[in-house]
Design a protein around this motif. Structure first.
Motif, PDB file in Angstrom:
ATOM      1  N   LEU A  57       0.980  -0.896  -0.107  1.00  0.00           N
ATOM      2  CA  LEU A  57       0.217   0.233   0.253  1.00  0.00           C
ATOM      3  C   LEU A  57       0.662   0.962  -0.397  1.00  0.00           C
ATOM      4  O   LEU A  57       0.107   2.290  -0.228  1.00  0.00           O
ATOM      5  N   ASN A  58       1.899   1.602   0.618  1.00  0.00           N
ATOM      6  CA  ASN A  58       3.003   2.719   1.099  1.00  0.00           C
ATOM      7  C   ASN A  58       3.580   2.692  -0.471  1.00  0.00           C
ATOM      8  O   ASN A  58       4.029   3.282  -0.883  1.00  0.00           O
ATOM      9  N   LYS A  59       3.745   1.612  -0.864  1.00  0.00           N
ATOM     10  CA  LYS A  59       5.127   1.728  -2.858  1.00  0.00           C
ATOM     11  C   LYS A  59       3.806   2.169  -3.392  1.00  0.00           C
ATOM     12  O   LYS A  59       3.566   3.460  -4.385  1.00  0.00           O
ATOM     13  N   LYS A  60       1.913   1.836  -3.595  1.00  0.00           N
ATOM     14  CA  LYS A  60       1.091   2.136  -3.945  1.00  0.00           C
ATOM     15  C   LYS A  60       0.924   3.587  -3.871  1.00  0.00           C
ATOM     16  O   LYS A  60       0.362   4.509  -5.229  1.00  0.00           O
ATOM     17  N   ALA A  61       0.986   4.311  -2.403  1.00  0.00           N
ATOM     18  CA  ALA A  61       0.458   5.202  -2.704  1.00  0.00           C
ATOM     19  C   ALA A  61       1.641   6.548  -2.577  1.00  0.00           C
ATOM     20  O   ALA A  61       1.436   7.757  -3.812  1.00  0.00           O
ATOM     21  N   LEU A  62       3.166   5.522  -2.475  1.00  0.00           N
ATOM     22  CA  LEU A  62       4.172   6.552  -3.216  1.00  0.00           C
ATOM     23  C   LEU A  62       3.959   7.142  -4.777  1.00  0.00           C
ATOM     24  O   LEU A  62       4.564   8.194  -4.868  1.00  0.00           O
ATOM     25  N   SER A  63       4.307   5.655  -5.537  1.00  0.00           N
ATOM     26  CA  SER A  63       3.613   6.048  -6.859  1.00  0.00           C
ATOM     27  C   SER A  63       2.747   6.989  -7.370  1.00  0.00           C
ATOM     28  O   SER A  63       2.597   7.997  -8.326  1.00  0.00           O
ATOM     29  N   ARG A 108      -8.980   2.810  -6.113  1.00  0.00           N
ATOM     30  CA  ARG A 108      -9.528   1.457  -6.499  1.00  0.00           C
ATOM     31  C   ARG A 108      -8.312   0.500  -6.229  1.00  0.00           C
ATOM     32  O   ARG A 108      -8.759  -0.467  -6.066  1.00  0.00           O
ATOM     33  N   GLU A 109      -7.249   0.659  -7.067  1.00  0.00           N
ATOM     34  CA  GLU A 109      -6.317   0.145  -6.892  1.00  0.00           C
ATOM     35  C   GLU A 109      -5.559  -0.048  -5.041  1.00  0.00           C
ATOM     36  O   GLU A 109      -5.768  -1.463  -4.979  1.00  0.00           O
ATOM     37  N   MET A 110      -6.434   1.205  -4.387  1.00  0.00           N
ATOM     38  CA  MET A 110      -5.454   0.784  -2.738  1.00  0.00           C
ATOM     39  C   MET A 110      -6.627  -0.186  -2.660  1.00  0.00           C
ATOM     40  O   MET A 110      -5.635  -0.694  -1.636  1.00  0.00           O
ATOM     41  N   GLY A 111      -7.940   0.227  -1.961  1.00  0.00           N
ATOM     42  CA  GLY A 111      -9.043  -0.894  -2.384  1.00  0.00           C
ATOM     43  C   GLY A 111      -8.977  -2.039  -2.373  1.00  0.00           C
ATOM     44  O   GLY A 111      -9.143  -2.718  -1.358  1.00  0.00           O
ATOM     45  N   GLU A 112      -8.289  -2.244  -3.895  1.00  0.00           N
ATOM     46  CA  GLU A 112      -7.938  -4.386  -4.124  1.00  0.00           C
ATOM     47  C   GLU A 112      -6.678  -4.284  -2.812  1.00  0.00           C
ATOM     48  O   GLU A 112      -7.066  -5.316  -2.584  1.00  0.00           O
ATOM     49  N   ALA A 113      -5.703  -3.990  -3.076  1.00  0.00           N
ATOM     50  CA  ALA A 113      -4.250  -4.022  -2.368  1.00  0.00           C
ATOM     51  C   ALA A 113      -4.950  -3.693  -1.094  1.00  0.00           C
ATOM     52  O   ALA A 113      -4.144  -5.189   0.106  1.00  0.00           O
ATOM     53  N   ALA A 114      -5.686  -3.422  -0.725  1.00  0.00           N
ATOM     54  CA  ALA A 114      -6.279  -3.704   1.201  1.00  0.00           C
ATOM     55  C   ALA A 114      -6.935  -4.754   1.673  1.00  0.00           C
ATOM     56  O   ALA A 114      -6.922  -5.509   2.367  1.00  0.00           O
ATOM     57  N   THR A 115      -7.961  -4.873   0.691  1.00  0.00           N
ATOM     58  CA  THR A 115      -8.814  -6.024   0.834  1.00  0.00           C
ATOM     59  C   THR A 115      -8.066  -7.106   0.686  1.00  0.00           C
ATOM     60  O   THR A 115      -8.202  -8.783   1.434  1.00  0.00           O
ATOM     61  N   LYS A 116      -7.141  -7.504  -0.423  1.00  0.00           N
ATOM     62  CA  LYS A 116      -6.137  -8.814  -0.478  1.00  0.00           C
ATOM     63  C   LYS A 116      -4.493  -8.495   0.571  1.00  0.00           C
ATOM     64  O   LYS A 116      -5.302  -9.654   0.932  1.00  0.00           O
ATOM     65  N   ALA A 117      -4.779  -7.500   1.062  1.00  0.00           N
ATOM     66  CA  ALA A 117      -3.476  -8.163   2.402  1.00  0.00           C
ATOM     67  C   ALA A 117      -4.343  -8.481   3.335  1.00  0.00           C
ATOM     68  O   ALA A 117      -4.478  -9.223   4.627  1.00  0.00           O
TER      69      ALA A 117
END
Length: 125
Positions: A57-63, A108-117
Protein backbone atom coordinates in the motif's frame (compact mmCIF):
# COMPACT_ATOMS: atom_id res chain seq x y z
CA UNK A 1 20.23 -43.07 73.07
CA UNK A 2 18.73 -42.28 69.73
CA UNK A 3 16.83 -44.81 67.83
CA UNK A 4 17.80 -45.24 64.24
CA UNK A 5 14.87 -44.40 62.04
CA UNK A 6 13.26 -47.28 60.36
CA UNK A 7 13.36 -47.35 56.58
CA UNK A 8 10.31 -45.65 55.15
CA UNK A 9 8.88 -47.36 52.12
CA UNK A 10 6.43 -45.75 49.74
CA UNK A 11 3.71 -48.17 48.80
CA UNK A 12 3.91 -49.32 45.18
CA UNK A 13 0.45 -47.97 44.37
CA UNK A 14 1.36 -44.51 45.64
CA UNK A 15 4.65 -44.56 43.71
CA UNK A 16 2.84 -45.67 40.52
CA UNK A 17 0.25 -42.90 40.95
CA UNK A 18 2.98 -40.29 41.47
CA UNK A 19 4.87 -41.47 38.37
CA UNK A 20 1.70 -41.36 36.28
CA UNK A 21 0.94 -37.87 37.60
CA UNK A 22 4.40 -36.63 36.62
CA UNK A 23 4.08 -38.25 33.17
CA UNK A 24 0.66 -36.67 32.64
CA UNK A 25 1.94 -33.27 33.75
CA UNK A 26 4.94 -33.54 31.40
CA UNK A 27 2.66 -34.58 28.51
CA UNK A 28 0.26 -31.70 29.22
CA UNK A 29 3.16 -29.25 29.37
CA UNK A 30 4.62 -30.56 26.09
CA UNK A 31 1.21 -30.16 24.43
CA UNK A 32 0.96 -26.63 25.82
CA UNK A 33 4.38 -25.73 24.42
CA UNK A 34 3.47 -27.09 20.98
CA UNK A 35 0.17 -25.15 21.00
CA UNK A 36 1.93 -21.96 22.14
CA UNK A 37 4.56 -22.30 19.41
CA UNK A 38 1.86 -22.87 16.79
CA UNK A 39 -0.05 -19.81 17.97
CA UNK A 40 3.11 -17.68 17.94
CA UNK A 41 3.94 -18.84 14.41
CA UNK A 42 0.45 -17.96 13.19
CA UNK A 43 0.63 -14.51 14.77
CA UNK A 44 4.07 -13.99 13.25
CA UNK A 45 2.80 -15.07 9.84
CA UNK A 46 -0.19 -12.75 10.05
CA UNK A 47 1.97 -9.86 11.20
CA UNK A 48 4.42 -10.44 8.36
CA UNK A 49 1.57 -10.67 5.87
CA UNK A 50 0.12 -7.41 7.19
CA UNK A 51 3.56 -5.77 7.02
CA UNK A 52 3.90 -6.93 3.41
CA UNK A 53 0.41 -5.65 2.63
CA UNK A 54 1.17 -2.32 4.27
CA UNK A 55 4.43 -2.08 2.35
CA UNK A 56 2.52 -2.70 -0.90
CA UNK A 57 0.00 0.00 0.00
CA UNK A 58 2.83 2.41 0.83
CA UNK A 59 4.50 1.74 -2.53
CA UNK A 60 1.23 2.31 -4.36
CA UNK A 61 0.59 5.54 -2.45
CA UNK A 62 4.11 6.79 -3.09
CA UNK A 63 3.85 5.93 -6.78
CA UNK A 64 0.48 7.71 -7.08
CA UNK A 65 1.88 10.76 -5.29
CA UNK A 66 4.89 10.84 -7.60
CA UNK A 67 2.59 10.59 -10.65
CA UNK A 68 0.44 13.43 -9.35
CA UNK A 69 3.42 15.69 -8.65
CA UNK A 70 4.87 14.97 -12.10
CA UNK A 71 1.49 15.76 -13.68
CA UNK A 72 1.44 19.05 -11.77
CA UNK A 73 4.91 19.96 -13.03
CA UNK A 74 3.84 19.06 -16.57
CA UNK A 75 0.82 21.33 -16.20
CA UNK A 76 2.98 24.15 -14.87
CA UNK A 77 5.34 23.77 -17.83
CA UNK A 78 2.43 23.85 -20.28
CA UNK A 79 0.79 26.82 -18.54
CA UNK A 80 4.00 28.80 -18.76
CA UNK A 81 3.99 28.19 -22.53
CA UNK A 82 0.26 28.93 -23.00
CA UNK A 83 -0.43 31.66 -25.55
CA UNK A 84 -3.61 33.01 -23.97
CA UNK A 85 -6.11 32.60 -21.14
CA UNK A 86 -8.31 30.24 -23.20
CA UNK A 87 -5.45 27.81 -23.75
CA UNK A 88 -4.53 28.02 -20.05
CA UNK A 89 -8.14 27.24 -19.06
CA UNK A 90 -8.24 24.29 -21.47
CA UNK A 91 -4.98 22.94 -20.03
CA UNK A 92 -6.27 23.38 -16.49
CA UNK A 93 -9.58 21.67 -17.32
CA UNK A 94 -7.84 18.72 -19.00
CA UNK A 95 -5.48 18.45 -16.00
CA UNK A 96 -8.33 18.41 -13.45
CA UNK A 97 -10.25 15.79 -15.47
CA UNK A 98 -7.21 13.52 -15.82
CA UNK A 99 -6.36 13.90 -12.12
CA UNK A 100 -9.91 13.03 -11.07
CA UNK A 101 -9.88 9.96 -13.32
CA UNK A 102 -6.49 8.91 -11.96
CA UNK A 103 -7.69 9.52 -8.40
CA UNK A 104 -10.55 7.09 -9.00
CA UNK A 105 -8.14 4.50 -10.39
CA UNK A 106 -5.76 4.90 -7.46
CA UNK A 107 -8.61 4.64 -4.95
CA UNK A 108 -9.76 1.40 -6.61
CA UNK A 109 -6.21 -0.01 -6.68
CA UNK A 110 -5.64 0.91 -3.03
CA UNK A 111 -8.96 -0.65 -2.03
CA UNK A 112 -8.08 -3.87 -3.87
CA UNK A 113 -4.62 -3.96 -2.28
CA UNK A 114 -6.07 -3.39 1.22
CA UNK A 115 -8.68 -6.10 0.67
CA UNK A 116 -5.99 -8.51 -0.55
CA UNK A 117 -3.75 -7.76 2.45
CA UNK A 118 -6.62 -8.38 4.86
CA UNK A 119 -7.62 -11.60 3.07
CA UNK A 120 -4.01 -12.83 3.07
CA UNK A 121 -3.64 -12.09 6.77
CA UNK A 122 -6.91 -13.86 7.55
CA UNK A 123 -5.92 -16.88 5.46
CA UNK A 124 -2.67 -17.28 7.45
CA UNK A 125 -4.54 -17.70 10.75
Amino acid sequence: MMKTPEAFEVPTQVRDMAEKGVEQARKAFDEFVVAANDAAAKVEGSAETMRNGAADLNKKALSATEESVNASFDLATKLVKAKDLNEAMELQTAYVQSQMQRFGEVAREMGEAATKAAADATAKK
